[in-house]
Scaffold this motif. Structure first.
Motif, mmCIF file in Angstrom:
data_model
loop_
_atom_site.group_PDB
_atom_site.id
_atom_site.type_symbol
_atom_site.label_atom_id
_atom_site.label_comp_id
_atom_site.label_asym_id
_atom_site.label_seq_id
_atom_site.Cartn_x
_atom_site.Cartn_y
_atom_site.Cartn_z
ATOM 1 N N THR A 6 -35.436 45.520 62.634
ATOM 2 C CA THR A 6 -35.053 44.353 61.835
ATOM 3 C C THR A 6 -34.646 44.828 60.428
ATOM 4 O O THR A 6 -35.015 45.936 60.020
ATOM 5 N N LYS B 298 -27.698 44.049 60.490
ATOM 6 C CA LYS B 298 -26.887 43.418 61.551
ATOM 7 C C LYS B 298 -26.011 42.289 61.004
ATOM 8 O O LYS B 298 -24.852 42.176 61.378
ATOM 9 N N ARG C 261 -25.290 32.860 56.283
ATOM 10 C CA ARG C 261 -24.539 33.956 55.651
ATOM 11 C C ARG C 261 -23.318 34.327 56.491
ATOM 12 O O ARG C 261 -22.230 34.595 55.958
ATOM 13 N N MET D 27 -23.852 48.059 49.058
ATOM 14 C CA MET D 27 -22.993 47.299 48.139
ATOM 15 C C MET D 27 -23.840 46.592 47.099
ATOM 16 O O MET D 27 -24.922 46.091 47.407
#
Ligand SMILES: Nc1ncnc2c1ncn2[C@@H]1O[C@H](COP(=O)(O)OP(=O)(O)OP(=O)(O)O)[C@@H](O)[C@H]1O
Ligand SMILES: [Mg+2]
Length: 240
Positions: A12, A16, A55, A206
Protein backbone atom coordinates in the motif's frame (compact mmCIF):
# COMPACT_ATOMS: atom_id res chain seq x y z
CA UNK A 1 -14.11 -7.43 -26.31
CA UNK A 2 -13.66 -5.09 -23.37
CA UNK A 3 -10.20 -4.41 -22.07
CA UNK A 4 -8.18 -2.81 -19.41
CA UNK A 5 -5.13 -2.91 -17.23
CA UNK A 6 -5.08 -3.87 -13.58
CA UNK A 7 -2.69 -1.63 -11.63
CA UNK A 8 -1.30 -3.30 -8.54
CA UNK A 9 1.72 -2.66 -6.31
CA UNK A 10 4.17 -4.32 -3.99
CA UNK A 11 2.46 -2.68 -1.00
CA UNK A 12 0.00 0.00 0.00
CA UNK A 13 1.06 3.67 -0.43
CA UNK A 14 3.60 2.87 -3.14
CA UNK A 15 1.96 5.12 -5.72
CA UNK A 16 -0.77 3.18 -7.55
CA UNK A 17 -3.11 6.17 -7.66
CA UNK A 18 -0.43 8.54 -8.91
CA UNK A 19 0.78 6.01 -11.51
CA UNK A 20 -2.76 5.11 -12.63
CA UNK A 21 -3.47 8.79 -13.28
CA UNK A 22 -0.10 9.29 -15.00
CA UNK A 23 -0.63 6.22 -17.20
CA UNK A 24 -4.08 7.46 -18.16
CA UNK A 25 -2.60 10.78 -19.28
CA UNK A 26 0.20 9.11 -21.27
CA UNK A 27 -2.19 6.71 -23.02
CA UNK A 28 -4.63 9.49 -23.76
CA UNK A 29 -1.78 11.31 -25.49
CA UNK A 30 -1.55 8.22 -27.72
CA UNK A 31 -5.14 8.76 -28.81
CA UNK A 32 -6.96 6.32 -26.52
CA UNK A 33 -10.12 7.08 -24.57
CA UNK A 34 -9.03 6.00 -21.12
CA UNK A 35 -11.19 5.45 -18.05
CA UNK A 36 -10.19 4.91 -14.43
CA UNK A 37 -11.72 2.91 -11.63
CA UNK A 38 -10.95 2.04 -8.02
CA UNK A 39 -13.34 -0.87 -7.38
CA UNK A 40 -12.79 -1.04 -3.63
CA UNK A 41 -11.54 1.89 -1.58
CA UNK A 42 -10.99 2.04 2.16
CA UNK A 43 -10.05 5.08 4.22
CA UNK A 44 -12.28 7.46 2.26
CA UNK A 45 -15.86 7.30 0.99
CA UNK A 46 -16.38 7.39 -2.77
CA UNK A 47 -17.25 11.10 -2.96
CA UNK A 48 -14.30 12.24 -0.81
CA UNK A 49 -12.06 14.33 -3.10
CA UNK A 50 -8.97 13.18 -1.16
CA UNK A 51 -9.75 9.49 -1.70
CA UNK A 52 -8.22 7.54 -4.58
CA UNK A 53 -11.35 7.81 -6.72
CA UNK A 54 -11.51 11.55 -6.08
CA UNK A 55 -7.88 12.07 -7.01
CA UNK A 56 -8.16 9.84 -10.08
CA UNK A 57 -11.17 11.84 -11.25
CA UNK A 58 -9.53 15.19 -10.59
CA UNK A 59 -6.19 14.33 -12.20
CA UNK A 60 -7.61 12.59 -15.28
CA UNK A 61 -10.77 14.66 -15.72
CA UNK A 62 -12.96 11.63 -16.50
CA UNK A 63 -16.69 12.35 -16.65
CA UNK A 64 -17.74 9.27 -14.62
CA UNK A 65 -19.31 9.91 -11.22
CA UNK A 66 -17.76 9.02 -7.83
CA UNK A 67 -19.88 5.87 -7.31
CA UNK A 68 -19.13 4.68 -10.83
CA UNK A 69 -15.40 5.09 -10.27
CA UNK A 70 -15.59 3.60 -6.74
CA UNK A 71 -18.42 1.05 -6.37
CA UNK A 72 -17.40 0.02 -2.85
CA UNK A 73 -15.96 2.44 -0.31
CA UNK A 74 -15.41 2.34 3.43
CA UNK A 75 -14.20 4.97 5.85
CA UNK A 76 -12.05 2.57 7.87
CA UNK A 77 -8.44 2.64 6.51
CA UNK A 78 -7.82 -1.14 6.52
CA UNK A 79 -7.85 -4.00 4.01
CA UNK A 80 -11.15 -4.24 2.08
CA UNK A 81 -12.33 -7.46 3.76
CA UNK A 82 -11.85 -6.03 7.24
CA UNK A 83 -13.36 -2.66 6.35
CA UNK A 84 -16.33 -4.33 4.66
CA UNK A 85 -16.86 -6.71 7.55
CA UNK A 86 -16.91 -3.90 10.08
CA UNK A 87 -19.43 -2.04 7.91
CA UNK A 88 -21.58 -5.17 7.69
CA UNK A 89 -21.11 -5.41 3.93
CA UNK A 90 -20.13 -8.38 1.75
CA UNK A 91 -18.30 -7.41 -1.42
CA UNK A 92 -19.93 -9.25 -4.32
CA UNK A 93 -17.14 -10.51 -6.57
CA UNK A 94 -19.25 -11.38 -9.62
CA UNK A 95 -21.19 -8.12 -9.31
CA UNK A 96 -17.99 -6.12 -9.07
CA UNK A 97 -16.48 -7.80 -12.12
CA UNK A 98 -19.70 -7.01 -13.99
CA UNK A 99 -19.53 -3.35 -13.00
CA UNK A 100 -15.91 -3.13 -14.10
CA UNK A 101 -16.73 -4.72 -17.46
CA UNK A 102 -19.67 -2.38 -17.97
CA UNK A 103 -17.45 0.62 -17.21
CA UNK A 104 -14.77 -0.69 -19.61
CA UNK A 105 -17.29 -0.65 -22.48
CA UNK A 106 -17.35 3.14 -22.30
CA UNK A 107 -13.64 3.47 -23.12
CA UNK A 108 -10.87 2.12 -25.33
CA UNK A 109 -9.02 1.13 -22.17
CA UNK A 110 -9.97 1.07 -18.49
CA UNK A 111 -7.29 1.36 -15.80
CA UNK A 112 -8.35 -0.39 -12.61
CA UNK A 113 -6.45 0.42 -9.43
CA UNK A 114 -6.28 -2.40 -6.89
CA UNK A 115 -6.22 -1.87 -3.14
CA UNK A 116 -2.91 -2.38 -1.37
CA UNK A 117 -0.92 -5.23 -2.95
CA UNK A 118 -1.96 -8.21 -5.05
CA UNK A 119 -2.95 -10.60 -2.25
CA UNK A 120 -4.95 -8.20 -0.11
CA UNK A 121 -8.15 -9.91 1.13
CA UNK A 122 -11.38 -8.59 -0.39
CA UNK A 123 -13.81 -11.40 0.40
CA UNK A 124 -13.65 -14.33 2.85
CA UNK A 125 -12.09 -16.54 0.17
CA UNK A 126 -10.75 -14.17 -2.45
CA UNK A 127 -8.15 -11.44 -2.88
CA UNK A 128 -7.41 -8.54 -5.23
CA UNK A 129 -5.60 -10.99 -7.50
CA UNK A 130 -8.88 -12.81 -8.15
CA UNK A 131 -10.39 -9.66 -9.61
CA UNK A 132 -7.54 -9.48 -12.11
CA UNK A 133 -7.90 -13.20 -12.82
CA UNK A 134 -11.64 -12.85 -13.48
CA UNK A 135 -11.07 -9.85 -15.74
CA UNK A 136 -8.22 -11.60 -17.59
CA UNK A 137 -6.46 -8.26 -17.89
CA UNK A 138 -2.70 -7.73 -17.72
CA UNK A 139 -1.02 -6.14 -14.72
CA UNK A 140 1.14 -3.13 -14.22
CA UNK A 141 3.07 -3.43 -10.96
CA UNK A 142 4.06 -0.25 -9.12
CA UNK A 143 7.09 -0.64 -6.88
CA UNK A 144 9.41 1.48 -4.77
CA UNK A 145 12.76 2.33 -6.30
CA UNK A 146 14.90 1.72 -3.23
CA UNK A 147 16.34 -1.02 -1.05
CA UNK A 148 14.00 -4.00 -0.63
CA UNK A 149 12.15 -3.46 -3.88
CA UNK A 150 13.76 -6.35 -5.78
CA UNK A 151 12.43 -8.92 -3.32
CA UNK A 152 8.95 -7.35 -3.10
CA UNK A 153 8.65 -6.97 -6.85
CA UNK A 154 9.88 -10.45 -7.75
CA UNK A 155 7.52 -11.95 -5.13
CA UNK A 156 4.62 -10.04 -6.68
CA UNK A 157 5.59 -11.15 -10.19
CA UNK A 158 5.76 -14.78 -9.09
CA UNK A 159 2.43 -14.62 -7.26
CA UNK A 160 0.88 -13.04 -10.36
CA UNK A 161 2.22 -15.62 -12.78
CA UNK A 162 1.30 -18.53 -10.52
CA UNK A 163 -2.32 -17.36 -10.87
CA UNK A 164 -2.08 -17.15 -14.63
CA UNK A 165 -1.82 -13.36 -14.67
CA UNK A 166 0.27 -11.55 -17.25
CA UNK A 167 2.47 -8.72 -15.93
CA UNK A 168 3.01 -6.06 -18.61
CA UNK A 169 5.83 -4.59 -16.58
CA UNK A 170 6.94 -2.69 -13.52
CA UNK A 171 6.90 1.05 -12.86
CA UNK A 172 9.35 2.24 -10.21
CA UNK A 173 7.84 5.24 -8.48
CA UNK A 174 9.23 7.95 -6.26
CA UNK A 175 12.90 8.55 -7.06
CA UNK A 176 13.97 11.31 -4.68
CA UNK A 177 16.64 13.77 -5.68
CA UNK A 178 19.79 13.34 -3.69
CA UNK A 179 18.80 9.97 -2.21
CA UNK A 180 21.97 8.06 -1.45
CA UNK A 181 20.86 4.44 -1.60
CA UNK A 182 23.57 2.35 -3.25
CA UNK A 183 20.94 -0.14 -4.54
CA UNK A 184 19.01 2.47 -6.56
CA UNK A 185 20.98 2.18 -9.74
CA UNK A 186 21.07 -1.62 -9.95
CA UNK A 187 17.47 -2.32 -8.85
CA UNK A 188 15.81 -2.00 -12.30
CA UNK A 189 18.29 -4.44 -13.82
CA UNK A 190 17.86 -6.86 -10.88
CA UNK A 191 14.07 -6.75 -11.26
CA UNK A 192 14.31 -7.46 -14.98
CA UNK A 193 16.82 -10.26 -14.48
CA UNK A 194 15.20 -12.01 -11.50
CA UNK A 195 11.59 -11.08 -12.19
CA UNK A 196 11.62 -11.50 -15.96
CA UNK A 197 9.48 -8.41 -16.56
CA UNK A 198 10.49 -5.08 -18.07
CA UNK A 199 10.81 -1.90 -16.05
CA UNK A 200 8.55 0.41 -18.05
CA UNK A 201 9.55 3.62 -16.36
CA UNK A 202 11.14 5.40 -13.41
CA UNK A 203 9.01 8.14 -11.91
CA UNK A 204 10.64 10.94 -9.90
CA UNK A 205 9.21 12.20 -6.62
CA UNK A 206 7.16 15.31 -7.49
CA UNK A 207 6.76 18.39 -5.35
CA UNK A 208 3.29 19.32 -4.12
CA UNK A 209 0.87 20.40 -5.40
CA UNK A 210 0.19 17.48 -7.72
CA UNK A 211 -1.60 18.71 -10.83
CA UNK A 212 -2.72 17.18 -14.12
CA UNK A 213 -0.13 19.25 -15.97
CA UNK A 214 2.70 18.11 -13.71
CA UNK A 215 1.64 14.47 -13.89
CA UNK A 216 1.35 14.62 -17.66
CA UNK A 217 4.78 16.25 -18.11
CA UNK A 218 6.55 13.89 -15.73
CA UNK A 219 4.93 10.70 -17.01
CA UNK A 220 5.33 11.55 -20.69
CA UNK A 221 9.02 12.08 -20.04
CA UNK A 222 9.38 8.91 -17.96
CA UNK A 223 7.29 6.46 -20.01
CA UNK A 224 7.57 5.55 -23.68
CA UNK A 225 3.94 5.93 -24.77
CA UNK A 226 4.47 4.32 -28.17
CA UNK A 227 6.25 1.30 -26.73
CA UNK A 228 3.46 0.95 -24.18
CA UNK A 229 0.87 1.02 -26.98
CA UNK A 230 2.81 -1.68 -28.81
CA UNK A 231 2.81 -3.86 -25.69
CA UNK A 232 -0.91 -3.26 -25.23
CA UNK A 233 -1.68 -4.14 -28.83
CA UNK A 234 0.05 -7.47 -28.31
CA UNK A 235 -1.70 -8.31 -25.05
CA UNK A 236 -5.10 -6.61 -24.86
CA UNK A 237 -5.75 -5.89 -28.53
CA UNK A 238 -6.27 -2.19 -28.12
CA UNK A 239 -7.07 -0.45 -31.40
CA UNK A 240 -5.85 3.02 -32.32
N1 LIG B 1 6.02 10.22 -7.63
C1 LIG B 1 5.43 10.83 -6.60
N2 LIG B 1 5.75 12.12 -6.30
C2 LIG B 1 5.16 12.76 -5.25
N3 LIG B 1 4.26 12.20 -4.46
C3 LIG B 1 3.92 10.91 -4.70
C4 LIG B 1 4.47 10.18 -5.78
N4 LIG B 1 3.94 8.95 -5.76
C5 LIG B 1 3.10 8.91 -4.73
N5 LIG B 1 3.07 10.10 -4.08
C6 LIG B 1 2.30 10.43 -2.88
O1 LIG B 1 2.48 9.36 -1.93
C7 LIG B 1 1.26 8.99 -1.35
C8 LIG B 1 0.92 7.54 -1.72
O2 LIG B 1 0.72 7.46 -3.12
P1 LIG B 1 -0.59 6.79 -3.71
O3 LIG B 1 -1.78 7.32 -3.04
O4 LIG B 1 -0.53 6.91 -5.20
O5 LIG B 1 -0.31 5.27 -3.25
P2 LIG B 1 -1.24 3.99 -3.47
O6 LIG B 1 -0.36 2.85 -3.80
O7 LIG B 1 -2.29 4.34 -4.45
O8 LIG B 1 -1.86 3.77 -2.01
P3 LIG B 1 -3.18 2.89 -1.65
O9 LIG B 1 -2.67 1.51 -1.37
O10 LIG B 1 -3.71 3.58 -0.42
O11 LIG B 1 -4.13 2.95 -2.79
C9 LIG B 1 0.24 10.01 -1.84
O12 LIG B 1 0.18 11.08 -0.94
C10 LIG B 1 0.82 10.49 -3.17
O13 LIG B 1 0.41 11.78 -3.55
MG1 LIG C 1 -4.29 4.37 -4.19
Amino acid sequence: MTRGIFVTATDTEVGKTVVTAGLALVLREQGLRVGVMKPVQSGHLADDPEGDGGRLKRWTGVEAGPEEIVPYSFSLPVAPLIAARSAGVAIDQAGLVERIRTMAERYDLLLVEGAGGLLVPVGPDWTMADLAVELEWPLVIVARPNLGTVNHTVLTLEAARSRGLHPLGVILNGYREGERDPSLEANPEMIERFGGAPVLGRIPWMEEPMTTEKLRDVFIRALDGRALMERLRLTVRVEG
